[in-house]
Scaffold this motif. Structure first.
Motif, PDB file in Angstrom:
ATOM      1  N   GLU A  67     -30.423   3.326  21.712  1.00  0.00           N
ATOM      2  CA  GLU A  67     -30.973   3.728  23.004  1.00  0.00           C
ATOM      3  C   GLU A  67     -30.110   4.789  23.682  1.00  0.00           C
ATOM      4  O   GLU A  67     -30.618   5.641  24.421  1.00  0.00           O
ATOM      5  CB  GLU A  67     -31.106   2.507  23.917  1.00  0.00           C
ATOM      6  N   GLN A  68     -28.809   4.766  23.389  1.00  0.00           N
ATOM      7  CA  GLN A  68     -27.883   5.736  23.970  1.00  0.00           C
ATOM      8  C   GLN A  68     -27.837   7.039  23.168  1.00  0.00           C
ATOM      9  O   GLN A  68     -27.133   7.978  23.549  1.00  0.00           O
ATOM     10  CB  GLN A  68     -26.471   5.140  24.042  1.00  0.00           C
ATOM     11  N   GLY A  69     -28.567   7.081  22.065  1.00  0.00           N
ATOM     12  CA  GLY A  69     -28.585   8.275  21.237  1.00  0.00           C
ATOM     13  C   GLY A  69     -27.350   8.448  20.367  1.00  0.00           C
ATOM     14  O   GLY A  69     -27.097   9.535  19.842  1.00  0.00           O
ATOM     15  N   LEU A  70     -26.593   7.362  20.183  1.00  0.00           N
ATOM     16  CA  LEU A  70     -25.369   7.428  19.381  1.00  0.00           C
ATOM     17  C   LEU A  70     -25.647   7.264  17.889  1.00  0.00           C
ATOM     18  O   LEU A  70     -24.855   7.686  17.051  1.00  0.00           O
ATOM     19  CB  LEU A  70     -24.377   6.368  19.847  1.00  0.00           C
ATOM     20  N   ILE A  71     -26.763   6.609  17.560  1.00  0.00           N
ATOM     21  CA  ILE A  71     -27.190   6.497  16.169  1.00  0.00           C
ATOM     22  C   ILE A  71     -28.678   6.825  16.092  1.00  0.00           C
ATOM     23  O   ILE A  71     -29.427   6.578  17.044  1.00  0.00           O
ATOM     24  CB  ILE A  71     -26.918   5.090  15.579  1.00  0.00           C
ATOM     25  N   LYS A  72     -29.085   7.375  14.952  1.00  0.00           N
ATOM     26  CA  LYS A  72     -30.476   7.843  14.808  1.00  0.00           C
ATOM     27  C   LYS A  72     -31.449   6.694  14.567  1.00  0.00           C
ATOM     28  O   LYS A  72     -32.607   6.766  14.959  1.00  0.00           O
ATOM     29  CB  LYS A  72     -30.566   8.864  13.665  1.00  0.00           C
ATOM     30  N   GLN A  73     -30.982   5.655  13.885  1.00  0.00           N
ATOM     31  CA  GLN A  73     -31.859   4.522  13.623  1.00  0.00           C
ATOM     32  C   GLN A  73     -31.063   3.230  13.605  1.00  0.00           C
ATOM     33  O   GLN A  73     -29.852   3.240  13.383  1.00  0.00           O
ATOM     34  CB  GLN A  73     -32.613   4.702  12.307  1.00  0.00           C
ATOM     35  N   ILE A  74     -31.761   2.134  13.839  1.00  0.00           N
ATOM     36  CA  ILE A  74     -31.112   0.822  13.844  1.00  0.00           C
ATOM     37  C   ILE A  74     -31.092   0.282  12.421  1.00  0.00           C
ATOM     38  O   ILE A  74     -32.146   0.084  11.808  1.00  0.00           O
ATOM     39  CB  ILE A  74     -31.875  -0.156  14.758  1.00  0.00           C
ATOM     40  N   PRO A  75     -29.908   0.051  11.861  1.00  0.00           N
ATOM     41  CA  PRO A  75     -29.849  -0.450  10.476  1.00  0.00           C
ATOM     42  C   PRO A  75     -30.258  -1.913  10.389  1.00  0.00           C
ATOM     43  O   PRO A  75     -30.169  -2.658  11.373  1.00  0.00           O
ATOM     44  CB  PRO A  75     -28.368  -0.265  10.115  1.00  0.00           C
ATOM     45  N   ALA A  76     -30.714  -2.328   9.223  1.00  0.00           N
ATOM     46  CA  ALA A  76     -30.989  -3.739   8.986  1.00  0.00           C
ATOM     47  C   ALA A  76     -29.679  -4.512   9.081  1.00  0.00           C
ATOM     48  O   ALA A  76     -28.604  -3.977   8.787  1.00  0.00           O
ATOM     49  CB  ALA A  76     -31.610  -3.929   7.605  1.00  0.00           C
ATOM     50  N   LEU A  77     -29.751  -5.755   9.516  1.00  0.00           N
ATOM     51  CA  LEU A  77     -28.549  -6.568   9.695  1.00  0.00           C
ATOM     52  C   LEU A  77     -27.698  -6.589   8.437  1.00  0.00           C
ATOM     53  O   LEU A  77     -26.467  -6.436   8.491  1.00  0.00           O
ATOM     54  CB  LEU A  77     -28.928  -7.992  10.095  1.00  0.00           C
ATOM     55  N   ASP A  78     -28.330  -6.762   7.285  1.00  0.00           N
ATOM     56  CA  ASP A  78     -27.606  -6.856   6.015  1.00  0.00           C
ATOM     57  C   ASP A  78     -26.876  -5.564   5.663  1.00  0.00           C
ATOM     58  O   ASP A  78     -25.952  -5.563   4.869  1.00  0.00           O
ATOM     59  CB  ASP A  78     -28.586  -7.222   4.889  1.00  0.00           C
ATOM     60  N   ASP A  79     -27.300  -4.468   6.279  1.00  0.00           N
ATOM     61  CA  ASP A  79     -26.676  -3.170   6.011  1.00  0.00           C
ATOM     62  C   ASP A  79     -25.498  -2.892   6.923  1.00  0.00           C
ATOM     63  O   ASP A  79     -24.769  -1.907   6.736  1.00  0.00           O
ATOM     64  CB  ASP A  79     -27.702  -2.041   6.162  1.00  0.00           C
ATOM     65  N   MET A  80     -25.294  -3.742   7.946  1.00  0.00           N
ATOM     66  CA  MET A  80     -24.164  -3.485   8.836  1.00  0.00           C
ATOM     67  C   MET A  80     -23.161  -4.640   8.900  1.00  0.00           C
ATOM     68  O   MET A  80     -22.001  -4.435   9.248  1.00  0.00           O
ATOM     69  CB  MET A  80     -24.639  -3.138  10.254  1.00  0.00           C
ATOM     70  N   ALA A  81     -23.597  -5.853   8.555  1.00  0.00           N
ATOM     71  CA  ALA A  81     -22.672  -6.990   8.648  1.00  0.00           C
ATOM     72  C   ALA A  81     -23.042  -8.070   7.653  1.00  0.00           C
ATOM     73  O   ALA A  81     -24.216  -8.393   7.470  1.00  0.00           O
ATOM     74  CB  ALA A  81     -22.689  -7.556  10.073  1.00  0.00           C
ATOM     75  N   ARG A  82     -22.017  -8.634   7.006  1.00  0.00           N
ATOM     76  CA  ARG A  82     -22.218  -9.728   6.044  1.00  0.00           C
ATOM     77  C   ARG A  82     -21.206 -10.830   6.345  1.00  0.00           C
ATOM     78  O   ARG A  82     -20.123 -10.593   6.887  1.00  0.00           O
ATOM     79  CB  ARG A  82     -21.967  -9.253   4.611  1.00  0.00           C
ATOM     80  N   GLN A  83     -21.586 -12.037   5.974  1.00  0.00           N
ATOM     81  CA  GLN A  83     -20.631 -13.153   6.014  1.00  0.00           C
ATOM     82  C   GLN A  83     -20.306 -13.528   4.570  1.00  0.00           C
ATOM     83  O   GLN A  83     -21.179 -13.897   3.798  1.00  0.00           O
ATOM     84  CB  GLN A  83     -21.211 -14.358   6.755  1.00  0.00           C
ATOM     85  N   ILE A  84     -19.035 -13.392   4.216  1.00  0.00           N
ATOM     86  CA  ILE A  84     -18.586 -13.682   2.844  1.00  0.00           C
ATOM     87  C   ILE A  84     -18.274 -15.164   2.738  1.00  0.00           C
ATOM     88  O   ILE A  84     -17.337 -15.663   3.362  1.00  0.00           O
ATOM     89  CB  ILE A  84     -17.331 -12.838   2.493  1.00  0.00           C
ATOM     90  N   ASN A  85     -19.056 -15.880   1.935  1.00  0.00           N
ATOM     91  CA  ASN A  85     -18.866 -17.330   1.812  1.00  0.00           C
ATOM     92  C   ASN A  85     -18.037 -17.663   0.575  1.00  0.00           C
ATOM     93  O   ASN A  85     -17.769 -16.802  -0.255  1.00  0.00           O
ATOM     94  CB  ASN A  85     -20.227 -18.025   1.747  1.00  0.00           C
TER      95      ASN A  85
END
Length: 320
Positions: free
Chosen positions: A302-320
């Motif tokens: 919304e602030q124009g800092l990124i062009k698109q919102i990435p899928a959750l899996d593409d930005m953060a993972r929990q390593i089990n």
């Protein structure tokens, strides 16, 4: 003579066992975001107390000459992990870097807007017509704009000045009336040591989504490698153990921390920052707050800092 030969044999066996144990340790390269400071408490304690080694790792901790370089090294496969920031990660992903969050060091924002108490600025509304200094364009300006919006102001109502990294000095010298991007655990203490009383306004209280300040980023492409993932999991286990130790033995942990580089770390600023940083350390380094990442991504879009919102899996993972 036989006793001497026996002792020599035992010594040789001990050396061989020691060498064998060292060979079993997996090497892991960790790039910091900046020089070592209390923000890295859990990492340094894990190193000094032997938690990394106990989990089969030989961790090389590197302080970068260029703070912008660590995530790029991880993206290029030249480092295993880097310390970064949640907003920075989103911008790096938007630029095509194959990075993903795998752990959290500091679980609250540290960023703040700081003024001197003597300035008479008691609310954000008092910033109208004032000069506001910043270090990094883009995200910090977005923070400022959002905070001002909460009191009916815009960036046009203030004069924004790039003071590079000279935040506290620019306040003390009256070059600016306020600074955005000041870390609440450092700049306020730095001002106090200069006999100046600072007042902080926290972005998360003025319309900015709460976010993780310091995170660990890995190479998303390499996560398909079971050995790489196992190494990261061992690292996070050591970090969890160090965090428990930090919470239970804060004073001893401070001694362990400064022992890493006593001449550089054992000073009054770090001592004060240590106390202000501990409550903000993530108690669950591998735990992932999905909502937090999705909400921050939406904000930055919304602030124009990124062009698109990435899928959750593409930005953060929990390593089990």
């Amino acid at each position: 003579m036989k006793k001497s030969l026996f002792l020599c044999g035992v010594a040789a066996l001990m050396v061989n066992l020691s060498a064998s144990a060292a060979e079993k340790l997996q090497k892991l390269n960790l790039q910091l975001d900046w020089f070592v400071n209390p923000d890295h408490a859990a990492l340094i304690v894990a190193q000094q107390k032997g938690f990394f080694a106990a989990n089969g790792l030989e961790v090389e901790i590197v302080e970068p000459a260029d703070p912008a370089l660590p995530p790029k090294l991880v993206a290029a496969g030249k480092s295993d992990l880097a310390v970064s920031y949640q907003p920075q990660l989103l911008m790096d992903i938007d630029q095509g870097l194959p990075l993903v969050r795998v752990g959290t060091l500091i679980a609250t924002p540290l960023n703040s807007l700081v003024v001197l108490k003597e300035s008479g600025i008691k609310s954000l509304a008092d910033l109208k017509g004032k000069k506001v200094g910043y270090s990094v364009s883009g995200f910090e300006e977005a923070l400022l704009g959002t905070m001002l919006k909460s009191v009916g102001l815009t960036l046009k109502d203030v004069e924004v000045i790039n003071v590079n990294w000279s935040l506290s000095p620019s306040l003390i010298s009256k070059q600016v009336d306020a600074v955005i991007g000041a870390f609440r655990n450092f700049e306020l203490n730095q001002l106090a040591l200069e006999h100046q009383q600072g007042v902080a306004f926290y972005p998360e209280e003025y319309g900015v989504p709460i976010y993780d300040e310091l995170i660990l980023v890995a190479n998303k492409k390499q996560l398909h490698d079971p050995q790489y993932q196992a190494k990261l999991s061992a690292f996070l286990t050591a970090l969890e153990q160090a965090t428990v130790y930090l919470m239970n033995h804060q004073q001893q942990a401070w001694q362990d921390f400064v022992s890493y580089k006593a001449k550089e770390l054992d000073n009054e600023l770090n001592r004060r920052a240590w106390q202000d940083t501990l409550p903000r350390i993530s108690l669950m380094p591998r735990g992932l707050d999905q909502h937090r990442y999705q909400k921050m991504a939406t904000f930055m879009h919304e602030q124009g800092l990124i062009k698109q919102i990435p899928a959750l899996d593409d930005m953060a993972r929990q390593i089990n």
